[in-house]
Design an enzyme around this catalytic site. Structure first.
Site, PDB file in Angstrom:
ATOM      1  N   SER A 122       0.941  -1.402  -0.174  1.00 28.09           N
ATOM      2  CA  SER A 122       0.247   0.156  -0.330  1.00 28.09           C
ATOM      3  C   SER A 122       1.051   1.314  -0.090  1.00 28.09           C
ATOM      4  O   SER A 122       0.235   2.370  -0.253  1.00 28.09           O
ATOM      5  CB  SER A 122      -1.183   0.550   1.353  1.00 28.09           C
ATOM      6  N   LYS A 138       0.416   3.457  -3.177  1.00 30.30           N
ATOM      7  CA  LYS A 138      -0.487   4.328  -2.824  1.00 30.30           C
ATOM      8  C   LYS A 138      -0.891   5.433  -2.749  1.00 30.30           C
ATOM      9  O   LYS A 138      -1.163   6.408  -4.372  1.00 30.30           O
ATOM     10  CB  LYS A 138      -1.896   3.828  -2.365  1.00 30.30           C
TER      11      LYS A 138
HETATM   12  O1  DON Z   1      -4.658  -5.012  -1.748  1.00 30.75           O
HETATM   13  C1  DON Z   1      -4.368  -5.256  -0.984  1.00 30.75           C
HETATM   14  O2  DON Z   1      -4.422  -6.525   0.250  1.00 30.75           O
HETATM   15  C2  DON Z   1      -2.179  -5.301  -0.699  1.00 30.75           C
HETATM   16  N1  DON Z   1      -1.223  -5.667  -2.058  1.00 30.75           N
HETATM   17  C3  DON Z   1      -1.339  -4.382  -0.079  1.00 30.75           C
HETATM   18  C4  DON Z   1      -2.568  -4.297   1.662  1.00 30.75           C
HETATM   19  C5  DON Z   1      -1.653  -3.032   1.670  1.00 30.75           C
HETATM   20  O3  DON Z   1      -0.563  -3.293   1.902  1.00 30.75           O
HETATM   21  C6  DON Z   1      -2.288  -2.951   2.572  1.00 30.75           C
HETATM   22  N2  DON Z   1      -1.434  -2.245   4.010  1.00 30.75           N
HETATM   23  N3  DON Z   1      -2.097  -2.026   5.468  1.00 30.75           N
END
Ligand code: DON
Length: 325
Positions: free
Chosen positions: A70, A73
Site C-alpha cells: 500500500s 498508493k
Molecule cells: O491490496 C492488498 O491487499 C495489498 N496488495 C496491499 C494492502 C496493504 O498494503 C494494506 N496495508 N496496510
C-alpha cells in the site's frame, strides 16, 4: 528540534537506541493473506532517515527487500492528479477517512465513490484511471516514476505478484463492485492486474526513506536532484496521507505522531516530515490494523523525541536541518 540540544551524531544515536528497544518487541504477526508475504523473516528490522537535503542515517537491516504494497498508493495517486487533474480524479474517489480497514468493501453513500485513494477500493480506482490513460505502457510508467522517487531502478517481486493474483479475491470483488458503479472502466481485470504489480514492487528501507524524502523535499529527490512530482501534487499527496494513510489508525497516528505517513502489509512504514525528513521503517510484524508494530512504535517515539509533530511547538520547520543534521 527539542531544546535545540541535539547534535548531529546524536540523531544516529537516537535511531540506534530505538532500534535496540523495539527489536525486543516481537508482538504482532506477519501478513499471510497474500501467502508469499508469510515467508518474511519476522526478525528483519530497519530504520532509515533521509533529510530533505540528502543526508542518510540508518540502522538495522536497511538493505532487505520487501514489496511496497500500500505504500505505492500515494505515488499512483500523485501521478493521477498530475496527469488527469483534480476534477477527473475526485469524480471517482473521495478524500474522507473511511474509519474502516484497508480492504473494506464499502463506498460512499450517494456518490458510490471509494472513500479515499489510500484504501484498496480507492487505490484500485486510481490505478484504473492510470490504466485507462497509459494502456500497455501503464506499468512501465508507474515503475519509472516510483524508481525516480527512490533514485534507482525498482523491479517487481514476481512471486508476490503471482501470489496476490492467485488469491486476491477480495480485491477482485472490490474491482467488480467499482465496475458496477462505473467508477472503473470496463477493463477492471487489467486495472486490478496493474494494481497487483504496483503493490509487488521491491524496495528496501533506504529506498523507502529516499522516497519519503522526495516528498518532504517538495517532490525533488534530494540525492539525484530529479524532480519527480510537482509541488502542487505533493500537497495533495501529503494531505491524503495525513488524514487516511494509516487506515483505521489514521486519527490516532495524526494525534500522536502528527506527520503524513503510509504503511503497507509487507511491513514498511513511510513518514514525511514536511521540508525536513523522510522516515522509513521495515519490520513485517503487523498489528491488528495491518500497520507494522515496530514501525508505529519507532515513529511515535521519534516524533516525540525530535519534536516532529506538525503542531509541536518545537517543530522548527526547515531550520531543523541546520540544528540537527
Ligand atoms: O491490496 C492488498 O491487499 C495489498 N496488495 C496491499 C494492502 C496493504 O498494503 C494494506 N496495508 N496496510
Amino acid at each position: 528540534m527539542k531544546e535545540n540540544l541535539m547534535e548531529k551524531h546524536e540523531l544516529q544515536g537516537v535511531i540506534e537506541e530505538l532500534y535496540n528497544k523495539y527489536l525486543c518487541d516481537r508482538g504482532g504477526k506477519v501478513a499471510t493473506y497474500i501467502p508469499e508475504l508469510g515467508k518474511a523473516d519476522p526478525e528483519d528490522f530497519g530504520i532509515c532517515l533521509v533529510s530533505s537535503d540528502g543526508r542518510i542515517y540508518e540502522t538495522g537491516n536497511c538493505e532487505q527487500s520487501f514489496t511496497l504494497q500500500s505504500v505505492s498508493k500515494p505515488f499512483t495517486f500523485g501521478m493521477a492528479i498530475e496527469e488527469l487533474g483534480h476534477e477527473h480524479v475526485f469524480q471517482r474517489v473521495g478524500v474522507e477517512p473511511s474509519g474502516e480497514p484497508f480492504n473494506s468493501i464499502e463506498l460512499q453513500a450517494g456518490t458510490n465513490r471509494p472513500y479515499n485513494p489510500m484504501v484498496n477500493a480507492g487505490a484500485i480506482t486510481v490505478t484504473a484511471l492510470l490504466h485507462a490513460l497509459y494502456r500497455e505502457a501503464a506499468f512501465d510508467t508507474i515503475q519509472k516514476r516510483l524508481s525516480a522517487a527512490a533514485g534507482r531502478s525498482l523491479s517487481i517481486d514476481k512471486d508476490v505478484y503471482a501470489s496476490e493474483t492467485a488469491t486476491g479475491h477480495r480485491n477482485r470483488a472490490i474491482a467488480y463492485l467499482l465496475l458496477n458503479f462505473g467508477m472503473v472502466h470496463a477493463e477492471a481485470e487489467d486495472a486490478l492486474d496493474l494494481y497487483f504489480k504496483q503493490c509487488s514492487m521491491l524496495v528496501n528501507c533506504r529506498d523507502l526513506a529516499i522516497m519519503a524524502a522526495t516528498l518532504s523535499n517538495m517532490g525533488r529527490n534530494p540525492l539525484t536532484g530529479v524532480s519527480v512530482f510537482d509541488h502542487r501534487s505533493v500537497k495533495d499527496i501529503l494531505s491524503i496521507m495525513f488524514t487516511c494513510g494509516m487506515y483505521d489508525y489514521s486519527g490516532q497516528w495524526a494525534y500522536e505522531v502528527g506527520v503524513p505517513a503510509k504503511s503497507g502489509v509487507s511491513g514498511g512504514v513511510m513518514a514525511v516530515v514536511n521540508r525536513q525528513l523522510g522516515v522509513a521503517t521495515y519490520s513485517p510484524l503487523l498489528d491488528i490494523h495491518g500497520n507494522s508494530r515496530r514501525g508505529i512504535g519507532v515513529c511515535t517515539e521519534l516524533a516525540a523525541r525530535l519534536g516532529l509533530h506538525a503542531f509541536d511547538l518545537m517543530n522548527s520547520g526547515s531550520s531543523f536541518l541546520d540544528m540537527v543534521l
